[in-house]
Design a protein around this motif. Structure first.
Motif, PDB file in Angstrom:
ATOM      1  N   ILE A 127      58.599 -69.450  86.692  1.00 30.70           N
ATOM      2  CA  ILE A 127      58.264 -68.197  87.249  1.00 30.70           C
ATOM      3  C   ILE A 127      56.913 -68.121  87.801  1.00 30.70           C
ATOM      4  N   GLU A 128      56.529 -69.331  87.838  1.00 32.69           N
ATOM      5  CA  GLU A 128      54.905 -69.402  88.052  1.00 32.69           C
ATOM      6  C   GLU A 128      54.363 -68.437  89.115  1.00 32.69           C
ATOM      7  N   ASP A 129      55.346 -68.313  90.291  1.00 36.54           N
ATOM      8  CA  ASP A 129      54.581 -67.454  91.340  1.00 36.54           C
ATOM      9  C   ASP A 129      54.736 -65.795  91.058  1.00 36.54           C
ATOM     10  N   ARG A 130      55.201 -65.469  89.924  1.00 33.39           N
ATOM     11  CA  ARG A 130      55.309 -64.175  89.565  1.00 33.39           C
ATOM     12  C   ARG A 130      54.450 -63.744  88.731  1.00 33.39           C
ATOM     13  N   ILE A 131      53.557 -64.805  88.274  1.00 32.74           N
ATOM     14  CA  ILE A 131      52.462 -64.557  87.134  1.00 32.74           C
ATOM     15  C   ILE A 131      51.141 -64.582  87.721  1.00 32.74           C
ATOM     16  N   ARG A 132      50.122 -63.595  87.407  1.00 35.61           N
ATOM     17  CA  ARG A 132      48.788 -63.786  87.624  1.00 35.61           C
ATOM     18  C   ARG A 132      47.762 -63.759  86.438  1.00 35.61           C
ATOM     19  N   TYR A 133      47.280 -64.884  86.205  1.00 31.66           N
ATOM     20  CA  TYR A 133      46.691 -65.140  85.035  1.00 31.66           C
ATOM     21  C   TYR A 133      45.065 -64.621  85.387  1.00 31.66           C
ATOM     22  N   GLN A 134      44.425 -64.625  84.123  1.00 36.65           N
ATOM     23  CA  GLN A 134      43.159 -64.030  84.326  1.00 36.65           C
ATOM     24  C   GLN A 134      43.141 -62.674  84.777  1.00 36.65           C
ATOM     25  N   THR A 135      44.065 -61.681  84.477  1.00 35.90           N
ATOM     26  CA  THR A 135      44.040 -60.529  85.203  1.00 35.90           C
ATOM     27  C   THR A 135      44.378 -59.383  84.149  1.00 35.90           C
ATOM     28  N   PRO A 136      43.480 -58.905  83.301  1.00 35.95           N
ATOM     29  CA  PRO A 136      43.547 -57.976  82.280  1.00 35.95           C
ATOM     30  C   PRO A 136      43.636 -56.575  82.953  1.00 35.95           C
ATOM     31  N   VAL A 137      44.357 -55.692  82.195  1.00 34.38           N
ATOM     32  CA  VAL A 137      44.628 -54.407  82.394  1.00 34.38           C
ATOM     33  C   VAL A 137      43.738 -53.627  81.719  1.00 34.38           C
ATOM     34  N   VAL A 138      43.317 -52.654  82.606  1.00 31.46           N
ATOM     35  CA  VAL A 138      42.306 -51.764  81.872  1.00 31.46           C
ATOM     36  C   VAL A 138      42.621 -50.273  81.979  1.00 31.46           C
ATOM     37  N   ALA A 139      43.547 -49.657  82.782  1.00 25.73           N
ATOM     38  CA  ALA A 139      43.829 -48.407  82.771  1.00 25.73           C
ATOM     39  C   ALA A 139      45.318 -48.399  83.269  1.00 25.73           C
ATOM     40  N   LEU A 140      46.051 -47.315  82.774  1.00 22.80           N
ATOM     41  CA  LEU A 140      47.366 -46.951  83.291  1.00 22.80           C
ATOM     42  C   LEU A 140      47.356 -45.314  83.329  1.00 22.80           C
ATOM     43  N   ASP A 141      48.037 -45.043  84.476  1.00 25.78           N
ATOM     44  CA  ASP A 141      48.352 -43.738  84.743  1.00 25.78           C
ATOM     45  C   ASP A 141      49.760 -43.418  84.803  1.00 25.78           C
ATOM     46  N   ALA A 142      50.266 -42.871  83.801  1.00 28.05           N
ATOM     47  CA  ALA A 142      51.616 -42.456  83.701  1.00 28.05           C
ATOM     48  C   ALA A 142      52.276 -41.522  84.595  1.00 28.05           C
ATOM     49  N   THR A 143      51.598 -40.702  85.212  1.00 26.65           N
ATOM     50  CA  THR A 143      51.897 -39.891  86.192  1.00 26.65           C
ATOM     51  C   THR A 143      52.081 -40.491  87.710  1.00 26.65           C
ATOM     52  N   THR A 144      51.235 -41.209  87.935  1.00 28.48           N
ATOM     53  CA  THR A 144      51.758 -41.822  89.328  1.00 28.48           C
ATOM     54  C   THR A 144      52.136 -43.187  89.396  1.00 28.48           C
ATOM     55  N   ARG A 145      52.365 -43.664  88.018  1.00 23.70           N
ATOM     56  CA  ARG A 145      52.956 -44.934  87.591  1.00 23.70           C
ATOM     57  C   ARG A 145      51.893 -46.114  88.290  1.00 23.70           C
TER      58      ARG A 145
END
Length: 449
Positions: free
Chosen positions: A218-236
């Motif tokens: 599933i290589e075409d569906r993975i983005r490496y070196q892409t850390p998440v830093v924030a999540l907004d549960a209201t706006t998803r």
């Protein structure tokens, strides 16, 4: 950018989820991985000297037909099967694992201490309040003092009095006085206990080879070196370190649950943040010592409850596959040392201390040369099943799921009892089944307080 299914992390859980979505015909999904490689805590690395190392002493065994079939399809003939040979180092000798069933190998005075603690009327009665209480009630004072208490502190880096005991299940072999005495009198070993009595291992590339091969599907569906830093549960909406904003319908997070709640989640309710403070974990330093000093030793791994070495477990990694070392006769000795606020370690000195510990316990001869030293510091090693863990999960997980955020995996779910490799991958598979087929999850359930 918008996706139907967003997955944070390309470890076993995230890859299991992505692959299952693909199997079921879903294509609108994306995996975000902070590292440059797949595998998470199941990744493997080959150092400059040609030694391959895992991030800890992984063995591949399974409770699931799906997992077994997937491994066969990924590895084919490139896998080896082993029968577990495990030992405990104590009193300058070796006791076959499980320790409590094989105390006949101890010096007589120590063996008697173990038996004495198991005699009628010697063990506490009543419902235990903590892991420490449970150990004393089940194993008696002798086994607890010699092995269970010191070993578990070295593993968890957490006092057993702070830990729950309900997580144990198949994780700890309990003890039976009649069985112990019979083994002593008949001078027989008792070594077959446990689900990992037989295990498989990749022929090449360490445990991480499993996940490298799965990621390629599933290589075409993975983005490496892409850390998440924030999540907004209201706006998803998820924001990454490079400024990308990705919206989603359903989110699977395999990141540490405390990190998600306390650092990423925008405007997290105070009660949720307070609950997350109850989640405790240790860290682990994996020290790889490679030597070309040969020794015949069929042991797979060894446990070390005593204070003459810093590590709690040592793996003869060269025995798992001949390709884990650069040449015949080389040995790959993989040590694991835990740390936490309850058990601080000088991280920069752990590998040197581990090397000296190998000499102390006679796993490395005094004059043996070291060909390579490899190290990985894992800030998150094990999620600790503390007394407050289930209360925290019962508060956090329903709140997240009401907002289409599903936290799964070893640290996403924070339930060590379902955090084996097979459990972790199947948590992702079952999440995908739930999303697309409304099938209830079986492996991960949310504790009720």
């Amino acid at each position: 950018m918008h996706v139907t299914h967003l997955i944070i992390g390309a470890g076993p859980t995230g890859l299991g989820a992505g692959w299952r979505l693909h199997e079921l015909g879903a294509r609108d999904f994306l995996l975000l991985e902070r590292e440059a490689h797949a595998g998470g805590l199941s990744a493997s690395f080959t150092d400059d000297a040609g030694f391959t190392w895992d991030l800890g002493g992984h063995v591949v065994f399974s409770h699931y037909d799906y997992f077994d079939r997937l491994l066969d399809s990924l590895l084919g003939e490139d896998q080896l099967w082993h029968e577990r040979i495990a030992r405990v180092r104590m009193a300058d000798g070796w006791v076959p694992y499980p320790f409590q069933n094989n105390i006949r190998h101890l010096p007589p005075d120590l063996a008697w201490r173990c038996v004495e603690g198991l005699l009628p009327g010697r063990r506490p009665e009543g419902r235990p309040e903590s892991f420490q209480d449970w150990m004393l009630a089940v194993f008696g004072q002798g086994v607890a003092d010699l092995f269970m208490l010191p070993y578990n502190f070295k593993v968890w880096a957490t006092p057993a009095a702070r830990m729950s005991w309900q997580w144990i299940g198949e994780r700890v072999s309990v003890v039976d006085l009649e069985r112990v005495v019979k083994n002593i009198v008949l001078q027989q070993n008792d070594v077959s206990w446990g689900p990992n009595n037989k295990f498989r291992f990749p022929l090449h590339g360490g445990t991480g080879e499993i996940y490298r091969r799965l990621a390629r599907r599933i290589e075409d569906r993975i983005r490496y070196q892409t850390p998440v830093v924030a999540l907004d549960a209201t706006t998803r909406t998820v924001r990454t370190a490079d400024g990308q904003q990705i919206t989603y319908d359903h989110l699977l997070s395999t990141a540490p649950l405390d990190l998600l709640v306390r650092q990423w989640l925008a405007e997290a309710p105070p009660a949720l943040v307070e609950a997350a403070t109850l989640l405790e974990h240790n860290g682990v330093v994996v020290s790889g010592i490679g030597t070309d000093s040969p020794r015949v030793d069929p042991t797979c791994w060894m446990y070390f409850p005593e204070a003459n070495c810093p590590f709690y477990r040592l793996t003869n990694f060269h025995n798992y596959s001949p390709n884990n070392v650069p040449a015949p006769g080389c040995r790959g000795l993989m040590c694991e040392t835990s740390f936490s606020a309850h058990k601080p370690e000088q991280l920069e000195a752990v590998t040197a201390a581990a090397e000296q510990g190998l000499r102390n316990v006679r796993m490395l001869d005094p004059d043996a040369g070291v060909r390579t030293r490899w190290e990985a510091v894992l800030p998150y090693g094990y999620p600790v099943p503390t007394l407050g863990r289930d209360r925290a999960l019962a508060a956090i997980q329903p709140w997240l799921e009401a907002r289409e955020i599903y936290s799964r995996g070893r640290f996403g779910g924070w339930r060590y009892e379902v955090a084996n490799m097979d459990h972790s991958l199947m948590q992702g598979v079952e999440w995908a089944d739930r999303m697309l087929q409304s099938t209830p999850e079986k492996t991960y359930t949310i504790p009720e307080c």
